[in-house]
Design a protein around this motif. Structure first.
Motif, PDB file in Angstrom:
ATOM      1  N   ARG A  77       0.822  -1.205   0.000  1.00 44.51           N
ATOM      2  CA  ARG A  77       0.000   0.000   0.000  1.00 44.51           C
ATOM      3  C   ARG A  77       0.858   1.259   0.000  1.00 44.51           C
ATOM      4  O   ARG A  77       0.384   2.330  -0.354  1.00 44.51           O
ATOM      5  CB  ARG A  77      -0.915   0.004   1.218  1.00 44.51           C
ATOM      6  N   TYR A  78       2.123   1.098   0.429  1.00 47.40           N
ATOM      7  CA  TYR A  78       3.031   2.241   0.552  1.00 47.40           C
ATOM      8  C   TYR A  78       4.383   1.879  -0.042  1.00 47.40           C
ATOM      9  O   TYR A  78       4.764   0.720  -0.097  1.00 47.40           O
ATOM     10  CB  TYR A  78       3.223   2.614   2.034  1.00 47.40           C
ATOM     11  N   ARG A  79       5.113   2.919  -0.463  1.00 40.25           N
ATOM     12  CA  ARG A  79       6.463   2.735  -0.978  1.00 40.25           C
ATOM     13  C   ARG A  79       7.363   3.741  -0.268  1.00 40.25           C
ATOM     14  O   ARG A  79       7.056   4.935  -0.215  1.00 40.25           O
ATOM     15  CB  ARG A  79       6.508   2.933  -2.490  1.00 40.25           C
ATOM     16  N   ILE A 107      23.235  10.528   6.745  1.00 45.43           N
ATOM     17  CA  ILE A 107      21.968  11.259   6.697  1.00 45.43           C
ATOM     18  C   ILE A 107      21.045  10.545   5.718  1.00 45.43           C
ATOM     19  O   ILE A 107      21.416  10.313   4.570  1.00 45.43           O
ATOM     20  CB  ILE A 107      22.179  12.715   6.243  1.00 45.43           C
ATOM     21  N   ALA A 108      19.869  10.196   6.188  1.00 45.37           N
ATOM     22  CA  ALA A 108      18.869   9.530   5.350  1.00 45.37           C
ATOM     23  C   ALA A 108      17.676  10.462   5.183  1.00 45.37           C
ATOM     24  O   ALA A 108      17.036  10.843   6.155  1.00 45.37           O
ATOM     25  CB  ALA A 108      18.421   8.220   5.979  1.00 45.37           C
ATOM     26  N   ASN A 109      17.408  10.851   3.951  1.00 45.44           N
ATOM     27  CA  ASN A 109      16.198  11.593   3.618  1.00 45.44           C
ATOM     28  C   ASN A 109      15.244  10.592   2.989  1.00 45.44           C
ATOM     29  O   ASN A 109      15.598   9.922   2.027  1.00 45.44           O
ATOM     30  CB  ASN A 109      16.500  12.724   2.625  1.00 45.44           C
ATOM     31  N   TYR A 110      14.046  10.493   3.528  1.00 44.37           N
ATOM     32  CA  TYR A 110      13.130   9.475   3.039  1.00 44.37           C
ATOM     33  C   TYR A 110      11.736  10.044   2.829  1.00 44.37           C
ATOM     34  O   TYR A 110      11.352  11.030   3.446  1.00 44.37           O
ATOM     35  CB  TYR A 110      13.100   8.263   3.968  1.00 44.37           C
ATOM     36  N   THR A 111      11.011   9.399   1.934  1.00 43.43           N
ATOM     37  CA  THR A 111       9.661   9.809   1.575  1.00 43.43           C
ATOM     38  C   THR A 111       8.784   8.575   1.511  1.00 43.43           C
ATOM     39  O   THR A 111       9.138   7.590   0.872  1.00 43.43           O
ATOM     40  CB  THR A 111       9.658  10.512   0.202  1.00 43.43           C
ATOM     41  N   LEU A 112       7.638   8.648   2.159  1.00 41.91           N
ATOM     42  CA  LEU A 112       6.651   7.577   2.112  1.00 41.91           C
ATOM     43  C   LEU A 112       5.584   7.979   1.101  1.00 41.91           C
ATOM     44  O   LEU A 112       4.990   9.046   1.209  1.00 41.91           O
ATOM     45  CB  LEU A 112       6.024   7.364   3.492  1.00 41.91           C
ATOM     46  N   HIS A 113       5.378   7.124   0.105  1.00 43.74           N
ATOM     47  CA  HIS A 113       4.413   7.391  -0.959  1.00 43.74           C
ATOM     48  C   HIS A 113       3.246   6.417  -0.865  1.00 43.74           C
ATOM     49  O   HIS A 113       3.421   5.272  -0.439  1.00 43.74           O
ATOM     50  CB  HIS A 113       5.056   7.201  -2.344  1.00 43.74           C
ATOM     51  N   ASP A 114       2.084   6.871  -1.308  1.00 36.12           N
ATOM     52  CA  ASP A 114       0.965   5.964  -1.525  1.00 36.12           C
ATOM     53  C   ASP A 114       1.301   5.170  -2.782  1.00 36.12           C
ATOM     54  O   ASP A 114       1.613   5.760  -3.821  1.00 36.12           O
ATOM     55  CB  ASP A 114      -0.327   6.768  -1.704  1.00 36.12           C
ATOM     56  N   SER A 117      -1.399   5.945  -5.866  1.00 34.02           N
ATOM     57  CA  SER A 117      -1.454   7.282  -6.476  1.00 34.02           C
ATOM     58  C   SER A 117      -0.102   7.969  -6.565  1.00 34.02           C
ATOM     59  O   SER A 117       0.021   9.012  -7.194  1.00 34.02           O
ATOM     60  CB  SER A 117      -2.406   8.170  -5.676  1.00 34.02           C
ATOM     61  N   ASN A 118       0.915   7.434  -5.881  1.00 38.15           N
ATOM     62  CA  ASN A 118       2.255   8.015  -5.807  1.00 38.15           C
ATOM     63  C   ASN A 118       2.276   9.351  -5.067  1.00 38.15           C
ATOM     64  O   ASN A 118       3.233  10.108  -5.170  1.00 38.15           O
ATOM     65  CB  ASN A 118       2.894   8.146  -7.194  1.00 38.15           C
ATOM     66  N   ASP A 119       1.206   9.660  -4.328  1.00 40.72           N
ATOM     67  CA  ASP A 119       1.175  10.875  -3.512  1.00 40.72           C
ATOM     68  C   ASP A 119       2.146  10.751  -2.349  1.00 40.72           C
ATOM     69  O   ASP A 119       2.315   9.665  -1.782  1.00 40.72           O
ATOM     70  CB  ASP A 119      -0.229  11.120  -2.949  1.00 40.72           C
ATOM     71  N   VAL A 120       2.791  11.856  -1.986  1.00 41.01           N
ATOM     72  CA  VAL A 120       3.704  11.874  -0.845  1.00 41.01           C
ATOM     73  C   VAL A 120       2.857  11.966   0.420  1.00 41.01           C
ATOM     74  O   VAL A 120       2.057  12.884   0.586  1.00 41.01           O
ATOM     75  CB  VAL A 120       4.681  13.066  -0.932  1.00 41.01           C
ATOM     76  N   LEU A 121       3.041  11.002   1.310  1.00 41.91           N
ATOM     77  CA  LEU A 121       2.287  10.961   2.564  1.00 41.91           C
ATOM     78  C   LEU A 121       3.099  11.493   3.737  1.00 41.91           C
ATOM     79  O   LEU A 121       2.557  12.098   4.649  1.00 41.91           O
ATOM     80  CB  LEU A 121       1.846   9.524   2.856  1.00 41.91           C
ATOM     81  N   TYR A 122       4.396  11.245   3.696  1.00 40.76           N
ATOM     82  CA  TYR A 122       5.245  11.630   4.818  1.00 40.76           C
ATOM     83  C   TYR A 122       6.673  11.796   4.324  1.00 40.76           C
ATOM     84  O   TYR A 122       7.146  11.005   3.516  1.00 40.76           O
ATOM     85  CB  TYR A 122       5.186  10.539   5.907  1.00 40.76           C
ATOM     86  N   LYS A 123       7.344  12.824   4.835  1.00 45.48           N
ATOM     87  CA  LYS A 123       8.762  13.046   4.547  1.00 45.48           C
ATOM     88  C   LYS A 123       9.498  13.135   5.869  1.00 45.48           C
ATOM     89  O   LYS A 123       8.979  13.707   6.829  1.00 45.48           O
ATOM     90  CB  LYS A 123       8.980  14.355   3.783  1.00 45.48           C
ATOM     91  N   GLY A 124      10.700  12.588   5.891  1.00 44.38           N
ATOM     92  CA  GLY A 124      11.479  12.647   7.114  1.00 44.38           C
ATOM     93  C   GLY A 124      12.962  12.626   6.832  1.00 44.38           C
ATOM     94  O   GLY A 124      13.404  12.361   5.714  1.00 44.38           O
ATOM     95  N   GLN A 125      13.710  12.916   7.887  1.00 38.55           N
ATOM     96  CA  GLN A 125      15.160  12.857   7.804  1.00 38.55           C
ATOM     97  C   GLN A 125      15.684  12.264   9.106  1.00 38.55           C
ATOM     98  O   GLN A 125      15.241  12.645  10.190  1.00 38.55           O
ATOM     99  CB  GLN A 125      15.772  14.241   7.606  1.00 38.55           C
ATOM    100  N   SER A 126      16.575  11.310   8.979  1.00 39.17           N
ATOM    101  CA  SER A 126      17.246  10.713  10.134  1.00 39.17           C
ATOM    102  C   SER A 126      18.740  10.865   9.920  1.00 39.17           C
ATOM    103  O   SER A 126      19.231  10.691   8.815  1.00 39.17           O
ATOM    104  CB  SER A 126      16.888   9.233  10.263  1.00 39.17           C
ATOM    105  N   ARG A 127      19.436  11.171  10.996  1.00 34.95           N
ATOM    106  CA  ARG A 127      20.884  11.323  10.896  1.00 34.95           C
ATOM    107  C   ARG A 127      21.542  10.759  12.136  1.00 34.95           C
ATOM    108  O   ARG A 127      20.957  10.745  13.208  1.00 34.95           O
ATOM    109  CB  ARG A 127      21.295  12.771  10.668  1.00 34.95           C
ATOM    110  N   PHE A 128      22.758  10.292  11.934  1.00 37.89           N
ATOM    111  CA  PHE A 128      23.525   9.738  13.035  1.00 37.89           C
ATOM    112  C   PHE A 128      25.007   9.982  12.759  1.00 37.89           C
ATOM    113  O   PHE A 128      25.456   9.850  11.624  1.00 37.89           O
ATOM    114  CB  PHE A 128      23.265   8.230  13.184  1.00 37.89           C
ATOM    115  N   THR A 129      25.738  10.335  13.813  1.00 36.22           N
ATOM    116  CA  THR A 129      27.178  10.541  13.697  1.00 36.22           C
ATOM    117  C   THR A 129      27.893   9.513  14.562  1.00 36.22           C
ATOM    118  O   THR A 129      27.606   9.396  15.752  1.00 36.22           O
ATOM    119  CB  THR A 129      27.564  11.964  14.141  1.00 36.22           C
TER     120      THR A 129
END
Length: 176
Positions: A77-79, A107-114, A117-129
């Protein structure tokens, strides 16, 4: 006698703080909500798009286990698309201009898509040093850098799971 009075005041303060937090809707970040059946079903329906390079494959494998520990999603349902950036910084420079310490930032920039429809549902960024020591042995430095990279990938996958769990928990509550 004074000791008992201070313990009583501390216990009362702790009780008031706990009741205040419970009344405001506070929920622990790593609590049961991230593992609720609805959230687990949402996360099991996430297809993780391939992430380039070896480090991307490691992150993809970690995410696959964290989002759906039971195996491949039954119905997608999501990508989830992820882009990784790696930055290495040398620190603690010696007199001979060689470094003795390095930081590896992932640094990980990620996007959750439907998926439909390929609509963007959520965007986030995670980082670790992750820091590691540099020594005179080139092989030891490569092993230390690889270990720092592995620690960073694991921390980022945990962070992404928590953030997606919060998103899906909100979606499950909105649906009810």
């Amino acid at each position: 006698m004074l000791w008992r009075k201070n313990n009583g005041i501390a216990a009362l303060a702790l009780l008031v703080a706990a009741l205040t937090l419970a009344g405001c809707g506070f929920r622990p970040l790593y609590g049961e909500q991230a593992n609720s059946p609805a959230t687990t079903q949402y996360m099991a329906a996430v297809e993780i798009a391939p992430i380039p390079e070896r480090i991307g494959q490691e992150l993809q494998n970690h995410l696959r286990v964290r989002l759906n520990p039971r195996g491949a999603p039954a119905s997608t349902r999501y990508r989830l698309q992820t882009r990784l950036n790696e930055i290495r910084t040398d620190l603690a420079i010696r007199d001979d201009a060689s470094a003795t310490l390095a930081n590896l930032q992932l640094i990980a920039n990620y996007t959750l898509h439907d998926a439909a429809s390929n609509d963007v549902l959520y965007k986030g960024q995670s980082r670790f040093t992750a820091s590691y020591n540099l020594v005179r042995s080139q092989f030891a430095n490569l092993v230390a850098e690889d270990d720092a990279r592995s620690r960073a990938v694991e921390a980022i996958s945990d962070d992404m799971r928590v953030r997606l769990g919060i998103y899906f928990d909100r979606q499950a509550k909105a649906a009810n």
